[in-house]
Design an enzyme around this catalytic site. Structure first.
Site, PDB file in Angstrom:
ATOM      1  N   HIS A 134       0.809  -1.213   0.000  1.00 54.25           N
ATOM      2  CA  HIS A 134       0.000   0.000   0.000  1.00 54.25           C
ATOM      3  C   HIS A 134       0.847   1.269   0.000  1.00 54.25           C
ATOM      4  CE1 HIS A 134      -3.673   2.223   0.539  1.00 54.25           C
ATOM      5  NE2 HIS A 134      -3.235   2.769   1.661  1.00 54.25           N
ATOM      6  N   PHE A 135       1.898   1.298   0.794  1.00 49.70           N
ATOM      7  CA  PHE A 135       2.748   2.480   0.878  1.00 49.70           C
ATOM      8  C   PHE A 135       3.993   2.272   0.012  1.00 49.70           C
ATOM      9  CE2 PHE A 135       0.242   2.868   4.822  1.00 49.70           C
ATOM     10  CZ  PHE A 135      -0.329   4.103   4.566  1.00 49.70           C
TER      11      PHE A 135
END
Length: 154
Positions: A134-135
């Site tokens: 996600h990051f």
């Protein structure tokens, strides 16, 4: 919701349909320390390189008094963003902005179908898949910077 993973869809859709104690309880799980850490680590190429400062700082902010109510309001309001998707699908081919899509192929929140959906409206866009969750920037800041320069410099 094309491009949204199963877990967030199971949380968001009930909250958007009817906000009550049950749908809020599920959404509150997104505010937990376990979920904060999960968001940073899931899909990461090497979780050992992701600083625990990231989720520790996030969690300190999430745990502030009254923040849970504000965050639940924000999660519920996200449906207004989704409601605009059709207008974006019309605007993209009309205006054809130069577009770079950098996507973590292991992101369980915004799954690969979301990145691919942009290409239907923006066939000239560059899609760059990264071995990330996600990051994306935690492990790929230099790569992302290079892709931005490659796409938009000069």
């Amino acid at each position: 919701m094309a491009g949204v993973g199963e877990m967030p869809a199971q949380i968001f859709l009930p909250l958007w349909e009817k906000r009550d104690a049950a749908s809020e309880a599920a959404a509150r799980e997104l505010l937990s320390a376990e979920t904060s850490q999960y968001q940073y680590q899931v899909g990461a190429r090497n979780v050992e390189t992701v600083s625990p400062d990231n989720w520790t700082h996030d969690q300190a902010l999430l745990d502030r008094a009254g923040h849970d109510r504000a965050h639940l309001n924000l999660l519920e309001d996200y449906k207004t963003n989704v409601a605009l998707y059709d207008s974006w699908h019309q605007a993209f081919p009309t205006h054809r902005p130069k577009t770079l899509i950098v996507w973590g192929k292991n992101d369980p929140f915004f799954v690969p179908a979301g990145a691919e959906a942009y290409l239907a409206d923006l066939p000239d866009a560059r899609l760059v898949w990264l071995d990330a969750g996600h990051f994306v920037l935690d492990e790929n800041a230099a790569t992302v910077a290079a892709e931005i320069k490659k796409s938009f410099a000069g």
